[in-house]
Design a protein around this motif. Sequence first.
Motif, mmCIF file in Angstrom:
data_model
loop_
_atom_site.group_PDB
_atom_site.id
_atom_site.type_symbol
_atom_site.label_atom_id
_atom_site.label_comp_id
_atom_site.label_asym_id
_atom_site.label_seq_id
_atom_site.Cartn_x
_atom_site.Cartn_y
_atom_site.Cartn_z
ATOM 1 N N GLN A 181 62.870 -2.966 22.532
ATOM 2 C CA GLN A 181 61.738 -2.054 22.502
ATOM 3 C C GLN A 181 60.989 -2.073 23.829
ATOM 4 N N GLU A 182 60.224 -1.045 24.056
ATOM 5 C CA GLU A 182 59.292 -0.978 25.180
ATOM 6 C C GLU A 182 57.897 -0.687 24.637
ATOM 7 N N PRO A 183 56.905 -1.438 25.050
ATOM 8 C CA PRO A 183 57.002 -2.656 25.855
ATOM 9 C C PRO A 183 57.666 -3.787 25.071
ATOM 10 N N LYS A 184 58.143 -4.762 25.781
ATOM 11 C CA LYS A 184 58.961 -5.799 25.157
ATOM 12 C C LYS A 184 58.152 -6.893 24.471
ATOM 13 N N VAL A 185 56.866 -6.967 24.727
ATOM 14 C CA VAL A 185 56.033 -8.014 24.129
ATOM 15 C C VAL A 185 54.865 -7.391 23.379
ATOM 16 N N ARG A 186 54.593 -7.896 22.174
ATOM 17 C CA ARG A 186 53.466 -7.455 21.370
ATOM 18 C C ARG A 186 52.767 -8.670 20.767
ATOM 19 N N TYR A 187 51.453 -8.546 20.629
ATOM 20 C CA TYR A 187 50.629 -9.600 20.039
ATOM 21 C C TYR A 187 49.839 -8.997 18.888
ATOM 22 N N ARG A 188 49.828 -9.680 17.746
ATOM 23 C CA ARG A 188 49.096 -9.197 16.576
ATOM 24 C C ARG A 188 48.074 -10.229 16.126
ATOM 25 N N THR A 189 46.880 -9.724 15.804
ATOM 26 C CA THR A 189 45.825 -10.575 15.278
ATOM 27 C C THR A 189 44.865 -9.684 14.497
ATOM 28 N N ASP A 190 43.964 -10.305 13.732
ATOM 29 C CA ASP A 190 42.989 -9.468 13.009
ATOM 30 C C ASP A 190 41.642 -9.419 13.734
#
Length: 348
Positions: free
Chosen positions: A280-289
């Motif tokens: 995928q692009e972008p290659k990095v994802r960050y998830r938080t609430d």
Amino acid sequence: MAQQTSIQDVGAALIGCGAISKAHIKAMKAAGVRILGLCDLDRDRARGRKEEFNLHEAEIYSDYRDLLNDDRIQIVGIATPPLCHLEQTVTSLLAGKYVYCEKPVCRRLVDFEAIFAAEKKSGRQAIFTTARFRSREPAILRHYIEEGKVGDIYRLQARHIRDRGRPGIDVLPDARWFTDHRKAITGITGDMGMYFMDTSMFLTDWPQITSVAAMVYSQFPADLPDDVCYDVEEHVTIFARTAGKLVFTFEFAGIAYYPYTGMDIFVLGTKGGLLADSRQEPKVRYRTDHGVPWRTVEEIPQWKADQSWDEKAYRDLALLACGGTVEHLGTTSSQICRLHEITQMAFR
């Protein structure tokens, strides 16, 4: 051996001029060291690399021991088949060289004692290429982890899947040593898996592994001559527990009817989650609430490494050869020994 005062004066040489040698030579050139020697049993192959990269200072060798006699050379890269790594690493260290060696290293954990002893006796250090992927997306993951945005990590998964990518069969057909465990030591685990195990351990500060369970498979057909040995694993899944609450799962396949190919790493913690995904692009994802329960917010970092880890490795070793210090050197001999320990626990 005289200590150099600048990286540009440090001499380097490469043992092994096969496919991976291009990455080493490019990294040496980018690091700014002088490439003074190329060694391969096939001298024509070494000459070909010299001409390809215009290495006018490089002497050609067919016996690596002759190369080690050159006192101008302070750093040796080792890019030979794994069967050779232990002997060449130990001999290079005892000759007073710093070493950057490909993986895997040896069959038995006890064999690392020879490397530890050679480092202690020579005052030199060997580092290993399993850190090669740290300067890519994992560098971003590490940044989020160090800032405390993930919290306590309890789960990390790393996968690398190829549909048809077995070295010596589907790719690099001339490198038949990949198919023979006596020469390659392992199959997909050593070829690609050690990169991702290294990255995972690096992200979590090298926790102690207490137990390992694994599935190892190697039954796909291969159209090989009768005299070619083919006995390495093709697909491995590893479940590794640590002394704390963290659990790793690793999955590596050189051939598989998987719904996707590529690599991904996901990290789950008590404050957030991270995903690095080559598809995928972008290659990095960050998830938080972000303090709002169950309302997930996604951050997409926009950062890229400015150098390869191979380049960093050669530059760092050159700094050591100049009498400098390096804070984060890469995969040490004791660390890669731990990767081998996980692998051996999986193959029991």
